[in-house]
Design a protein around this motif. Structure first.
Motif, PDB file in Angstrom:
ATOM      1  N   ARG A 111      16.113  38.115  70.043  1.00 39.76           N
ATOM      2  CA  ARG A 111      16.115  39.060  71.167  1.00 39.76           C
ATOM      3  C   ARG A 111      15.788  38.302  72.448  1.00 39.76           C
ATOM      4  NH1 ARG A 111      13.192  42.462  67.197  1.00 39.76           N
ATOM      5  NH2 ARG A 111      14.736  43.899  66.355  1.00 39.76           N
ATOM      6  N   GLY A 112      16.585  38.565  73.494  1.00 40.45           N
ATOM      7  CA  GLY A 112      16.371  37.880  74.764  1.00 40.45           C
ATOM      8  C   GLY A 112      16.578  36.394  74.624  1.00 40.45           C
ATOM      9  N   ASP A 113      15.699  35.587  75.234  1.00 46.26           N
ATOM     10  CA  ASP A 113      15.853  34.137  75.165  1.00 46.26           C
ATOM     11  C   ASP A 113      15.380  33.558  73.834  1.00 46.26           C
ATOM     12  OD1 ASP A 113      13.045  33.963  75.276  1.00 46.26           O
ATOM     13  OD2 ASP A 113      13.031  33.665  77.438  1.00 46.26           O
ATOM     14  N   LYS A 115      12.623  32.523  72.764  1.00 46.49           N
ATOM     15  CA  LYS A 115      11.756  31.341  72.825  1.00 46.49           C
ATOM     16  C   LYS A 115      10.502  31.472  71.963  1.00 46.49           C
ATOM     17  CE  LYS A 115      13.136  29.542  77.342  1.00 46.49           C
ATOM     18  NZ  LYS A 115      12.693  29.233  78.723  1.00 46.49           N
ATOM     19  N   ARG A 116       9.980  32.669  71.869  1.00 47.57           N
ATOM     20  CA  ARG A 116       8.782  32.861  71.051  1.00 47.57           C
ATOM     21  C   ARG A 116       9.183  33.083  69.597  1.00 47.57           C
ATOM     22  NH1 ARG A 116       5.708  37.382  74.505  1.00 47.57           N
ATOM     23  NH2 ARG A 116       7.692  38.450  74.122  1.00 47.57           N
ATOM     24  N   ASN A 140      10.775  41.788  73.455  1.00 47.70           N
ATOM     25  CA  ASN A 140      11.874  40.941  73.919  1.00 47.70           C
ATOM     26  C   ASN A 140      11.469  39.462  73.898  1.00 47.70           C
ATOM     27  OD1 ASN A 140      14.485  40.534  74.791  1.00 47.70           O
ATOM     28  ND2 ASN A 140      14.029  40.899  76.938  1.00 47.70           N
ATOM     29  N   ASN A 141      12.489  38.608  74.065  1.00 43.54           N
ATOM     30  CA  ASN A 141      12.302  37.150  74.155  1.00 43.54           C
ATOM     31  C   ASN A 141      11.549  36.603  72.940  1.00 43.54           C
ATOM     32  OD1 ASN A 141      13.596  37.180  76.672  1.00 43.54           O
ATOM     33  ND2 ASN A 141      11.676  37.545  77.750  1.00 43.54           N
ATOM     34  N   THR A 143      12.270  35.253  68.626  1.00 42.40           N
ATOM     35  CA  THR A 143      13.089  35.043  67.441  1.00 42.40           C
ATOM     36  C   THR A 143      12.268  35.469  66.234  1.00 42.40           C
ATOM     37  OG1 THR A 143      14.362  33.208  68.362  1.00 42.40           O
ATOM     38  CG2 THR A 143      14.268  33.362  65.974  1.00 42.40           C
TER      39      THR A 143
END
Length: 237
Positions: A111-113, A115-116, A140-141, A143
């Motif tokens: 979700r989103g970038d 990065k987390r 969001n952001n 994985t």
């Protein structure tokens, strides 16, 4: 002179270690003789309380005296610091090195970038997991590495198989968990599901959902999106 001082210091350290090892041996011997369940003690260590030792068997913690004559189980509290030392210890023992997770046995939801990072062990028939997934879908952001963990019965294994064998695993999972659309029957190699259960047994994953964060800490249970967000921020190494 420096050499002699070093020898003297080493000698003092060696002498100080002998009573500790001897005390541990006494505790192991006495407890194992009196209680068969203590035949395999994983660890014996001193606690901050004088004369009290922690005895660890797997993920279970017990406390005993210097001779192993008395035994109790419960929470050891540091009253002055207002800390639950038992909870802190269990939390530390429960940590899982994220880099050692068998990620090949999970599928990713990005979700989103993305990065987390977050790993989640879930049973598709777990009602708490469905509630948790609705909340998690708003974070969001990140994985999410989703480990199918069928522990609630044969139907959980069947649904996990159909999701794992689907062409689009994340869609099959979300369709079922968020929209109550059952996955279509599918067949493939499901050895990963067996390995997930073995991994969970090794690391004492006893319920679903269980979350593991990037720094290795875990959270059992269906926590809210707000709590997930806070922990993602706090637990990112």
């Amino acid at each position: 002179m420096k050499f002699l001082r070093s020898i003297a210091v080493f000698g003092l350290l060696a002498c100080s270690l002998v009573p500790s090892f001897a005390q541990e041996a006494v505790i192991r011997k006495n407890l194992s003789e009196k209680f068969p369940a203590f035949a395999k003690i994983d660890e014996v260590s001193k606690t901050p309380m004088n004369g009290l030792y922690e005895v660890r068997v797997g993920f279970d913690l017990f406390y005993t005296d210097e001779q192993g004559n008395y035994l109790l189980q419960g929470n050891l509290m540091d009253v002055r610091a207002r800390r639950n030392l038992t909870e802190e210890r269990i939390s530390k023992l429960s940590e899982v090195d994220f880099d050692k997770l068998p990620l090949a046995d999970a599928f990713r939801i990005v979700r989103g970038d993305g990065k987390r990072k977050l790993a989640v062990f879930e049973d598709p028939n777990c009602g708490y997991c469905k509630h948790f997934e609705r909340d998690l879908s708003t974070v969001n952001n990140v994985t999410v590495y989703l480990f199918l963990y069928p522990v609630l019965g044969p139907d959980s294994i069947a649904k996990s198989r159909n999701i794992w064998c689907a062409k689009d695993k994340p869609k099959a999972w979300n369709d079922w968990m968020l929209r109550n659309t059952a996955p279509a029957n599918a067949e493939c190699d499901i050895a990963a599901l067996k390995r997930n259960r073995e991994f969970g047994q090794k690391y004492n994953i006893t319920g679903t959902p269980t979350l593991i964060f990037a720094n290795g800490s875990r959270a059992p249970g269906a926590i809210s999106a707000e709590e997930v967000e806070k922990m993602l921020v706090a637990k990112t190494p």
